[in-house]
Scaffold this active site. Sequence first.
Site, PDB file in Angstrom:
ATOM      1  N   ASP A   1       0.839  -1.207   0.000  1.00  0.00           N
ATOM      2  CA  ASP A   1       0.000   0.000   0.000  1.00  0.00           C
ATOM      3  C   ASP A   1       0.873   1.255   0.000  1.00  0.00           C
ATOM      4  O   ASP A   1       0.547   2.251  -0.645  1.00  0.00           O
ATOM      5  CB  ASP A   1      -0.948  -0.029   1.209  1.00  0.00           C
ATOM      6  CG  ASP A   1      -1.783  -1.301   1.221  1.00  0.00           C
ATOM      7  OD1 ASP A   1      -2.302  -1.673   0.159  1.00  0.00           O
ATOM      8  OD2 ASP A   1      -1.900  -1.939   2.292  1.00  0.00           O
TER       9      ASP A   1
ATOM     10  N   HIS B   1      -4.925  -3.995   5.589  1.00  0.00           N
ATOM     11  CA  HIS B   1      -4.532  -4.227   4.188  1.00  0.00           C
ATOM     12  C   HIS B   1      -5.714  -4.772   3.395  1.00  0.00           C
ATOM     13  O   HIS B   1      -5.637  -5.832   2.800  1.00  0.00           O
ATOM     14  CB  HIS B   1      -3.339  -5.180   4.146  1.00  0.00           C
ATOM     15  CG  HIS B   1      -2.896  -5.533   2.756  1.00  0.00           C
ATOM     16  ND1 HIS B   1      -2.473  -4.585   1.847  1.00  0.00           N
ATOM     17  CD2 HIS B   1      -2.836  -6.711   2.102  1.00  0.00           C
ATOM     18  CE1 HIS B   1      -2.173  -5.183   0.702  1.00  0.00           C
ATOM     19  NE2 HIS B   1      -2.393  -6.479   0.829  1.00  0.00           N
TER      20      HIS B   1
END
Length: 315
Positions: free
Chosen positions: A152, A179
Amino acid sequence: QNNYKVTVCGAAGGIGQPLSLLLKQNPLVTDLALYDIVHTPGVAADLSHIDTKSKTAGFIGADQLGDSLKGSDVVVIPAGVPRKPGMTRDDLFNVNAGIIKDISNSIAKNCPKALVAIITNPVNTCVPIAAEILKKAGVYDPKRLFGVSTLDVVRARAFIGHALGVDPQSVQIPVIGGHSGVTILPVLSQSQPLFKGNQDTIEKLTVRIQEAGTEVVKAKAGAGSATLSMAYAGARFAGSLLKGLNGEKNVVECSYVQSTVTEATFFSTPLVLGKNGVQENLGLPKLNDYEKKLLEAAIPELKKNIQKGIDFANA
Ligand code: APR
């Protein structure tokens, strides 16, 4: 010390192979153990011809899992089944949860002090499963168990860098939370250089980062989810764990760990990594009102994901 053993569990997969290739190039690695239920003798033979110092060995099938882990300093786990179009990371739960449970039990027996980095999705739930299993075995150290949310950060750096016309490698940005979807919280107000834009642009970029995995799943049209970028992110994170082990100062990564920073008992924030894993949790970055709202949306979802893992491990 400067010589470490790294085990990749799931080393023959779409993530596992490029991850192993990148780790083979890390000068801190002296032993690279590749474990999978298929193909690892071939992958290991292939990698072993690369002229770097690490010795590469393949381990295949559950009977060889323990040997692959024995003496490991860092274990990276991309074992599991990946997403197909229309699937969420959560749909992967049942198969992948069982895999994480088995590998965690073997880690407890064979390398209880290793730093463990989980890539297998759903990461938000797989990390709490591993924590519970290690706890039951009496070897759990919250400073040594990580969910890899680095992708990310990598994506946010790429998108911001290209949008601003600067080298993505020069971009700093904390991405906190979990996530998966709304649990991914890119703190754009703290990016350096600052990503300036009206609220609409900021919301669009935020959602793009949150849904970037789905962008890849769609583009791959049935062939799986992100593998190359995930392998890059996993190798970068494992590299940071190794730098910390090796005594390098100021190694900071965002990672999903046991946490008291919010009400969610696992949460990703920037961490200083050291000889024993997490040396210091740097806590929540400064959030603006929009980011505070994102955090409010993330927490209940994360708590659900975490509880699911705890329930699975204790069933
Ligand atoms: N033990 C070890 N390895 C296993 C096991 C197991 N019990 N079960 C499956 N594997 C291996 C497979 O043999 C395969 O080589 O895990 C590998 C997974 O590779 P892929 O199917 O190519 O999946 P990949 O795209 O690499 O994703 C793996 O990471 O990001 C997550 O969502 C993704 O959960 C998925 C995982």
